[in-house]
Design a protein around this motif. Structure first.
Motif, PDB file in Angstrom:
ATOM      1  N   GLU A   1       0.816  -1.214   0.000  1.00 29.32           N
ATOM      2  CA  GLU A   1       0.000   0.000   0.000  1.00 29.32           C
ATOM      3  C   GLU A   1       0.850   1.265   0.000  1.00 29.32           C
ATOM      4  O   GLU A   1       0.408   2.326  -0.430  1.00 29.32           O
ATOM      5  CB  GLU A   1      -0.944   0.011   1.201  1.00 29.32           C
ATOM      6  N   ARG A   2       2.105   1.161   0.461  1.00 32.86           N
ATOM      7  CA  ARG A   2       3.021   2.299   0.477  1.00 32.86           C
ATOM      8  C   ARG A   2       3.850   2.340  -0.806  1.00 32.86           C
ATOM      9  O   ARG A   2       5.069   2.456  -0.777  1.00 32.86           O
ATOM     10  CB  ARG A   2       3.935   2.228   1.682  1.00 32.86           C
ATOM     11  N   SER A   3       3.195   2.239  -1.932  1.00 29.80           N
ATOM     12  CA  SER A   3       3.893   2.303  -3.214  1.00 29.80           C
ATOM     13  C   SER A   3       3.993   3.744  -3.688  1.00 29.80           C
ATOM     14  O   SER A   3       3.143   4.570  -3.368  1.00 29.80           O
ATOM     15  CB  SER A   3       3.147   1.475  -4.263  1.00 29.80           C
ATOM     16  N   MET A   4       5.052   4.024  -4.464  1.00 29.79           N
ATOM     17  CA  MET A   4       5.228   5.347  -5.045  1.00 29.79           C
ATOM     18  C   MET A   4       5.304   5.223  -6.565  1.00 29.79           C
ATOM     19  O   MET A   4       5.987   4.350  -7.096  1.00 29.79           O
ATOM     20  CB  MET A   4       6.515   6.002  -4.525  1.00 29.79           C
ATOM     21  N   PHE A   5       4.563   6.093  -7.261  1.00 34.99           N
ATOM     22  CA  PHE A   5       4.537   6.087  -8.718  1.00 34.99           C
ATOM     23  C   PHE A   5       4.993   7.453  -9.227  1.00 34.99           C
ATOM     24  O   PHE A   5       4.411   8.477  -8.861  1.00 34.99           O
ATOM     25  CB  PHE A   5       3.131   5.783  -9.235  1.00 34.99           C
ATOM     26  N   ILE A   6       6.027   7.452 -10.053  1.00 38.76           N
ATOM     27  CA  ILE A   6       6.571   8.686 -10.607  1.00 38.76           C
ATOM     28  C   ILE A   6       6.351   8.675 -12.117  1.00 38.76           C
ATOM     29  O   ILE A   6       6.790   7.751 -12.804  1.00 38.76           O
ATOM     30  CB  ILE A   6       8.069   8.823 -10.287  1.00 38.76           C
ATOM     31  N   PHE A   7       5.672   9.695 -12.613  1.00 39.00           N
ATOM     32  CA  PHE A   7       5.402   9.816 -14.044  1.00 39.00           C
ATOM     33  C   PHE A   7       6.254  10.960 -14.599  1.00 39.00           C
ATOM     34  O   PHE A   7       5.953  12.125 -14.370  1.00 39.00           O
ATOM     35  CB  PHE A   7       3.921  10.083 -14.300  1.00 39.00           C
ATOM     36  N   ASP A   8       7.308  10.594 -15.318  1.00 40.72           N
ATOM     37  CA  ASP A   8       8.200  11.590 -15.886  1.00 40.72           C
ATOM     38  C   ASP A   8       7.728  11.978 -17.288  1.00 40.72           C
ATOM     39  O   ASP A   8       7.021  11.221 -17.942  1.00 40.72           O
ATOM     40  CB  ASP A   8       9.622  11.030 -15.950  1.00 40.72           C
ATOM     41  N   GLU A   9       8.115  13.177 -17.719  1.00 41.06           N
ATOM     42  CA  GLU A   9       7.764  13.685 -19.056  1.00 41.06           C
ATOM     43  C   GLU A   9       6.254  13.753 -19.275  1.00 41.06           C
ATOM     44  O   GLU A   9       5.751  13.367 -20.325  1.00 41.06           O
ATOM     45  CB  GLU A   9       8.404  12.809 -20.148  1.00 41.06           C
ATOM     46  N   MET A  10       5.539  14.261 -18.299  1.00 40.22           N
ATOM     47  CA  MET A  10       4.087  14.396 -18.447  1.00 40.22           C
ATOM     48  C   MET A  10       3.721  15.303 -19.610  1.00 40.22           C
ATOM     49  O   MET A  10       2.650  15.164 -20.204  1.00 40.22           O
ATOM     50  CB  MET A  10       3.471  14.937 -17.161  1.00 40.22           C
TER      51      MET A  10
END
Length: 340
Positions: free
Chosen positions: A173-182
């Motif tokens: 549940e403590r996941s991190m999602f990084i979306f680069d170049e939006m």
């Protein structure tokens, strides 16, 4: 090599203990009645899991423990020229990570020209939450041009993205999602994850409320630069700039940018982005700080003369005044290779 040898010996010892637990359990199973044997096997399995979790990253407090002091220290000593972003990031992450029952995931949208520190800050946040930092298997980075290159496949990407997020949050549940170049993402794609960012207790039995979503984008950079230029032209101190001076124009600029993945997105329309974080253009003095910091990372003696040479070698704008670095601190490492 000696350090590698010591580590190998330690791992070998751990594996030996692991095997010993199960071998011992196997011997004991033959010595006891069925019910007692079941207990012995359970104990052995429990010890085995303990050893496995010691050696392998798992979704528990040993591997995921928020360090607010470290984040504050890193923002103060390693991020240059970003007083607005630093304050927002620290307050947002502190408030979210110390809340045992958040109502929704933390959603941050980081904006600014290249080289101003957006990716760097994402790494600092990961370092403060995960023992393994950006190498944690609970930190997931998506790059638009790499993971979502073809506009004709957008429906497939939407389905895959939903599955990836659901699967990873189910796992931790403590996941991190990084979306680069939006700013290079196909408009409409990011809307597929809207339900996961909303105020839901659970979706199909999965709670997303403790996850972190970070969007990185150059979109809105022009709006930020214009505000910074206005302050400079008016003779106002850069440090006087506050979020209120930037946030409204920034969010509107991003929302109305047809070339951005956040164009007319429901994430903005439904107020699911907690903070639009502006990264200001960097000035000469900040570039010098970046160069000195890069020297320290390389374990070199800080040399202000070299840092000055590196900073002067960059391109600045407006051309006549040369106030802001066009590429921020992005090319510092390659410049140091030349001067050191």
């Amino acid at each position: 090599m000696q350090g590698f040898y010591v580590i190998s010996r330690m791992k070998a010892t751990h594996i030996y203990l692991f095997l010993h637990v199960f071998l011992a359990a196997g011997v004991l199973v033959n010595a006891f009645e069925p019910i007692t044997a079941t207990v012995v096997v359970s104990v052995g399995a429990a010890l085995g899991r303990t050893i496995y979790n010691y050696l392998h990253e798992s979704c528990d407090a040993k591997w995921i423990t928020y360090n607010a002091t470290a984040l504050q220290a890193d923002l103060e000593s390693k991020l240059f020229g970003q007083h607005v972003a630093s304050r927002i990031i620290l307050k947002a992450v502190n408030g979210f990570m110390t809340n045992d029952n958040p109502k929704k995931p933390l959603v941050l949208s980081l904006h600014g020209w290249t080289g101003t520190g957006k990716n760097f800050v994402s790494g600092l946040i990961a370092d403060s939450v995960y023992k393994e930092g950006m190498d944690s298997r609970f930190v997931h980075v998506f790059t638009s041009e790499l993971h979502f290159p073809h506009a004709s496949q957008i429906d497939n990407y939407k389905s895959q993205l939903q599955q990836w997020i659901k699967g990873n949050v189910t796992n931790c549940e403590r996941s991190m999602f990084i979306f680069d170049e939006m700013d290079k993402m196909h408009p409409g794609l990011i809307d597929s994850i809207k339900p996961y960012l909303d105020y839901y207790d659970k979706l199909d039995g999965v709670s997303y409320r403790k996850a972190i979503f970070i969007f990185l984008s150059n979109a809105g950079g022009d709006s930020i630069i214009q505000t910074a230029l206005d302050f400079w032209k008016e003779g106002r101190n850069r440090e006087e700039m506050e979020l209120k001076d930037l946030e409204t124009s920034l969010s509107l600029s991003v929302f109305n940018n047809k070339k951005s993945g956040l164009w007319h997105t429901s994430l903005i329309d439904k107020n699911l982005v907690d903070f639009f974080v502006p990264f200001l253009p960097l000035e000469y003095c900040h570039v010098v700080q970046c160069a000195l910091s890069a020297m320290a990372d390389r374990e070199l003696e800080p040399d202000l003369k070299v840092a000055d040479q590196v900073a002067r070698d960059l391109v600045y704008f407006p051309k006549s005044e040369r106030i802001f670095s066009v590429k921020g601190c992005k090319t510092i490492d390659s410049k140091l290779d030349y001067y050191t």
